[in-house]
Design an enzyme around this catalytic site. Structure first.
Site, PDB file in Angstrom:
ATOM      1  N   GLY A 195      10.399   3.351  -0.192  1.00  0.00           N
ATOM      2  CA  GLY A 195       9.384   2.313  -0.344  1.00  0.00           C
ATOM      3  C   GLY A 195       8.164   2.639   0.482  1.00  0.00           C
ATOM      4  O   GLY A 195       8.115   3.624   1.222  1.00  0.00           O
ATOM      5  N   GLY A 216       4.349   0.655   2.257  1.00  0.00           N
ATOM      6  CA  GLY A 216       3.579  -0.533   2.558  1.00  0.00           C
ATOM      7  C   GLY A 216       2.167  -0.155   2.940  1.00  0.00           C
ATOM      8  O   GLY A 216       1.699   0.972   2.685  1.00  0.00           O
ATOM      9  N   GLN A 217       1.467  -1.096   3.578  1.00  0.00           N
ATOM     10  CA  GLN A 217       0.061  -0.883   3.875  1.00  0.00           C
ATOM     11  C   GLN A 217      -0.150   0.211   4.910  1.00  0.00           C
ATOM     12  O   GLN A 217      -1.123   0.949   4.869  1.00  0.00           O
ATOM     13  CB  GLN A 217      -0.554  -2.192   4.367  1.00  0.00           C
ATOM     14  CG  GLN A 217      -2.062  -2.109   4.605  1.00  0.00           C
ATOM     15  CD  GLN A 217      -2.636  -3.455   4.995  1.00  0.00           C
ATOM     16  OE1 GLN A 217      -1.912  -4.442   5.056  1.00  0.00           O
ATOM     17  NE2 GLN A 217      -3.924  -3.498   5.248  1.00  0.00           N
ATOM     18  N   PHE A 218       0.788   0.344   5.848  1.00  0.00           N
ATOM     19  CA  PHE A 218       0.562   1.262   6.960  1.00  0.00           C
ATOM     20  C   PHE A 218       1.570   2.403   7.028  1.00  0.00           C
ATOM     21  O   PHE A 218       1.492   3.236   7.922  1.00  0.00           O
ATOM     22  CB  PHE A 218       0.613   0.488   8.283  1.00  0.00           C
ATOM     23  CG  PHE A 218      -0.357  -0.644   8.339  1.00  0.00           C
ATOM     24  CD1 PHE A 218       0.096  -1.958   8.274  1.00  0.00           C
ATOM     25  CD2 PHE A 218      -1.704  -0.407   8.422  1.00  0.00           C
ATOM     26  CE1 PHE A 218      -0.794  -3.006   8.316  1.00  0.00           C
ATOM     27  CE2 PHE A 218      -2.604  -1.455   8.464  1.00  0.00           C
ATOM     28  CZ  PHE A 218      -2.153  -2.765   8.410  1.00  0.00           C
ATOM     29  N   LYS A 226      11.283   5.698   8.862  1.00  0.00           N
ATOM     30  CA  LYS A 226      10.067   4.892   8.763  1.00  0.00           C
ATOM     31  C   LYS A 226       8.921   5.711   9.348  1.00  0.00           C
ATOM     32  O   LYS A 226       8.972   6.110  10.507  1.00  0.00           O
ATOM     33  CB  LYS A 226      10.221   3.579   9.533  1.00  0.00           C
ATOM     34  CG  LYS A 226      11.124   2.568   8.876  1.00  0.00           C
ATOM     35  CD  LYS A 226      11.059   1.244   9.649  1.00  0.00           C
ATOM     36  CE  LYS A 226      11.895   0.178   8.983  1.00  0.00           C
ATOM     37  NZ  LYS A 226      11.790  -1.121   9.696  1.00  0.00           N
ATOM     38  N   ASP A 249      13.929 -12.488   6.306  1.00  0.00           N
ATOM     39  CA  ASP A 249      14.057 -11.920   4.956  1.00  0.00           C
ATOM     40  C   ASP A 249      15.506 -11.508   4.693  1.00  0.00           C
ATOM     41  O   ASP A 249      15.771 -10.430   4.177  1.00  0.00           O
ATOM     42  CB  ASP A 249      13.122 -10.725   4.788  1.00  0.00           C
ATOM     43  CG  ASP A 249      12.975 -10.312   3.310  1.00  0.00           C
ATOM     44  OD1 ASP A 249      13.382 -11.097   2.439  1.00  0.00           O
ATOM     45  OD2 ASP A 249      12.473  -9.210   3.045  1.00  0.00           O
TER      46      ASP A 249
END
Length: 845
Positions: free
Chosen positions: A558, A560-562, A596, A700
């Site tokens: 996946g 994301g923005q950063f 990550k 979440d």
């Protein structure tokens, strides 16, 4: 509580329905590891040497040569080695633990399988069998891990023997522990007629005592069984708490056709003479099936050698309206006895019991008080007198406690009245202003360069009316201000890519100050209390640098923005593990990990949050939480390396499987049993219990954020939001933040309040997902807007809110647990500790 443990059933009816007090709470170590059990009470059939004697067989201890090791001699079929523990009194044992001989890495002996024998008197030994009749228990797979096994059924014993199954392929050594509590009933056996078989609509319902450990011929003698196993039967006797058993399993039942005298006689033998106060009998009352509670019971008492001539008699009120199973309480009027014989009279064709318990004191207690107004007189014992001075002290303490409780009640009532006065104005406005319907267009707030909000019409039409919710109290902030202060709501527009600061001076949304991290993938990472973050900030990160060259890219999980999340293979990861953690893999084998990665062009705020996330993740050490294994910080891009489980996330795992049954057989699909579902749900509750103990809020929790390993191992993760696969699970607010609204509590959606209680709500939804095998989305019949509108119904609390339906294969007690997680009042939702205990006790899968 120690004298009358079953009083808790009245306080916690759900727990009482699932499992009795003893099996639910009675899981404390009995003293092998802590030394309360003396060396003289531990013996063995043999020992390899003096340094491996029985006294060294204590769980988690390394004295001597590190464990008990028997002398191995003879043929396997003649082996009868055992480690014996004398508990000095009868105990209710619900759990056992075993461990091999590690000895600081020198030893590598353990028992792969073992059996248990137990005795209440030291002369008659009984082989333990599980509810399916299996004697052999799966043991250890290495010399250092502790393996806990539930005793299903539990045992009542003074003496317990652990008997390793030895095949001569390897030496065995054992360290053990027993878990339970003292058996307060004092019951050592009951004698009863054999349970019978009912034919119901062509189906055989077996009402026999399947776990009775005494002699069974025409009757049952000198044993204990289902009437004392701590498990209460369901309202419908054809169903059971236990999975994969026959109809009627939980009950022992008899038909009046076999008893011409009209009653069933059961005799109860006790460990000593006792002063009996009450007897409680759990009866089925499914009168539509011609089953009712007993019409009358007559009890005789034996104090020494002879039975008393005068019995007591009790007739409960018959109930032809409520078919629920229930406890019938019979007063025994403080009779002294070492045995009780009770005759239970039929009130219909069938009579069924699932549990019989006694409340008593020892015979040493004073009994010179006046006899009760009803029932036979209490025997006088002039040799024992009450100390009047002690009585006066006790009465004084009780009076003081009453005064304190009255003062507390007055303070609580005063605060409630004061708060209601302050809320009056807001409540008047709510009638006109509150609406959860998304039919009204709202204004969206944009930010200029100096972070001052300006109200302009949104380019996209938004039906969200969050700004129109008014605060009810100090814990609830006006959502129009909330949009400006929450990190997940305060993201900048996609075109600038800037990470906005939260407006200063605005209070946090939760009940305590919260430090929220954006996370490299744009997902919700753990929300951490400011106090906890302050404690963490003063500690160095104890995570080693990992060579990038040893990482092999497999796929992108996946982004994301950063940053991004990658699935990689890592070589030599075992060399970077601390003593508390190790992989169950062959040496030099590659390991799947999640990496990550922070993009090199990330701004300063994102880099700071990345470092904070590393600091937090490095402190999370729990078997059911994804662990931070290592980091790559020497150069860009910065990386953190976490565990990854070979079976992927729980959502995909369950959607590829079917529940055991005819559909799975016809489709030849892989299956997951209810016991394994229960095992996985318990692990999720355990992981969340750990997070909540640190004041961490996940925000979440869902099956997509739970990873599955070998043997249905579950670890909670936090990067499910970054995967395109689950983009449909998140709702975009005004083109900015995305929220998992179908898993969120009403107060999180409407009021922006995220707490452990909102995580409990999400756990209930996660449990619902599991029991539907993730075949559909929660509230699949509702649109996103209707889901949010439904939260308004929770807010108004006019009983129009929609709950997730009970899955077809979900037992009633488990659905009641879900409903408790979705309670409107956050303070009435169970804690994760209570949920974990309930699932540990629950055997309904």
């Amino acid at each position: 509580i120690l004298v009358y443990p079953r009083v808790l059933q009245n306080l916690f009816p759900l727990t009482a329905l699932i499992f009795f007090f003893y099996t639910g709470v009675c899981r404390s170590p009995l003293g092998m590891s802590r030394g309360q059990i003396l060396d003289e009470d531990i013996s063995a059939s043999s020992q390899w040497s003096d340094s491996t004697a029985a006294k060294y067989g204590r769980l988690d201890c390394e004295e001597g040569d590190g464990a008990w090791c028997p002398e191995i001699a003879g043929e396997p079929e003649n082996m009868n080695e055992f480690l014996q523990i004398d508990l000095r009194s009868l105990h209710f044992i619900t759990l056992v633990g075993t461990q091999g001989r590690h000895a600081g890495g020198i030893g590598n002996e353990f028992a792969q399988t073992y059996k248990i024998k137990y005795s209440r008197d030291g002369s008659r030994w009984i082989s333990w069998r599980n509810r399916q009749g299996k004697e052999v228990i799966e043991g250890n797979r290495n010399a250092y891990d502790i393996v806990l096994k539930d005793m299903e059924p539990p045992i009542i014993a003074r003496f317990v023997r652990f008997m390793p199954v030895i095949d001569h392929s390897m030496n065995v050594c054992m360290r053990v522990e027993l878990y339970g509590c003292e058996w307060l009933d004092g019951l050592v056996s009951y004698n009863s007629p054999l349970g019978q078989q009912m034919t119901l609509n062509g189906q055989h319902v077996h009402l026999n005592d399947s776990v009775y450990d005494g002699a069974m011929s025409y009757s049952m003698t000198e044993g204990l069984g289902q009437l004392t196993d701590g498990m209460c039967g369901l309202d419908d006797f054809t169903h059971s708490h236990v999975y994969n058993v026959w109809p009627g399993y939980d009950y022992v039942g008899w038909s009046n056709e076999s008893f011409p005298n009209g009653y069933v006689e059961i005799m109860f033998e006790f460990d000593r003479t006792r002063n009996f106060t009450t007897m409680k009998v759990h009866c089925n009352n499914m009168f539509s099936r011609r089953v009712k509670t007993f019409q009358k019971v007559v009890c005789y008492f034996r104090s020494e050698l002879d039975w008393e001539a005068t019995p007591i008699s009790f007739s409960p009120v018959m109930d032809d309206v409520n078919p629920s199973a229930r406890f019938v309480t019979v007063s025994l009027y403080n009779h002294m006895a070492s045995a009780i014989k009770c005759q239970y009279y039929f009130s219909d064709i069938w009579m069924m019991f699932s549990e019989i318990t006694f409340q008593s004191d020892t015979a040493m207690y004073n009994t010179t008080l006046a006899p009760p107004k009803t029932g036979p007189p209490i025997r006088d014992d002039p040799t024992h007198k009450v100390d009047d001075s002690n009585t006066r002290i006790l009465i004084g303490c009780l009076v003081a406690i009453i005064f304190i409780l009255v003062a507390i009640i007055v303070i609580i009532l005063w605060r409630q009245v004061w708060q209601k006065m302050l809320e009056k104005v807001s409540r008047r406005m709510l009638d006109d202003e509150l609406t959860a319907s998304l039919s009204i267009q709202s204004e969206t707030f944009t930010y200029n360069n100096n972070n001052s909000p300006s109200s302009v019409p949104s380019e996209q039409e938004s039906n969200s009316t969050y700004e129109r919710i008014f605060p009810l109290g100090p814990d609830y902030q006006e959502p129009s201000r909330l949009v400006r202060k929450l990190p997940e709501f305060s993201q900048t527009s996609e075109d600038t890519g800037e990470f906005q600061n939260v407006q200063e001076g605005v209070p946090h949304y939760a009940e305590a100050d919260i430090v929220n991290l954006q996370g490299v993938t744009g997902g919700n990472t753990y929300a951490v209390s400011a106090l906890t973050m302050d404690l963490l900030s003063g500690k160095d990160v104890a995570v080693e640098e990992f060579p990038r060259k040893l990482l092999t890219f497999k796929e992108k999980l996946g982004e994301g923005q950063f940053g991004e999340v990658h699935l990689c293979e890592a070589e030599g990861m075992q060399d970077f593990m601390d003593e508390e953690f190790s992989f169950d893999v062959i040496e030099n084998q590659t390991v799947l990990v999640a990496v990550k990665m922070l993009r090199a062009d990330a701004n300063k705020n994102a880099r700071n949050d990345f470092l904070k996330e590393i600091k937090i993740m490095s402190r999370l050490k729990d078997p059911n939480i994804i662990r931070l294994l290592a980091v790559c910080m020497s150069s860009d891009p910065l990386c953190m390396i976490t565990e990854y489980m070979e079976n992927g996330d729980l959502n995909q795992f369950l959607s590829r499987h079917e529940p055991e049954g005819m559909i799975a057989l016809l489709s030849n699909a892989p299956t997951v049993s209810y016991s394994n579902l229960h095992h996985m749900a318990t692990q999720i509750a355990s992981g969340m219990k750990y997070l909540s103990s640190l004041n961490f809020v996940h925000r979440d929790l869902a099956t997509r954020n739970c990873l599955v390993g070998k043997n249905y191992t579950i670890k909670i993760a936090d990067f499910g939001m970054s995967r395109n696969l689950y983009s449909g699970d998140y709702y975009r607010i005004q083109g900015r933040a995305v929220l998992p609204i179908r898993w969120m509590s009403w107060e999180s959606i409407l009021l922006g309040k995220f707490t452990t209680s909102s995580d409990v709500w999400a756990f209930g939804v996660t449990l619902w997902e599991m029991l539907t095998f993730c075949k559909e989305q929660p509230y699949s019949q509702l649109s996103d807007e209707q889901v949010i509108e439904n939260t308004g119904e929770f807010f108004r609390d006019q009983r129009r809110q929609i709950y997730l339906p009970q899955p077809p294969m979900c037992p009633d007690p488990v659905y009641k647990l879900m409903l408790s997680c979705w309670n409107r009042n956050t303070k009435e939702r169970p804690s994760f500790q209570e949920i974990h205990h309930t699932l540990l006790d629950c055997i309904g899968y």
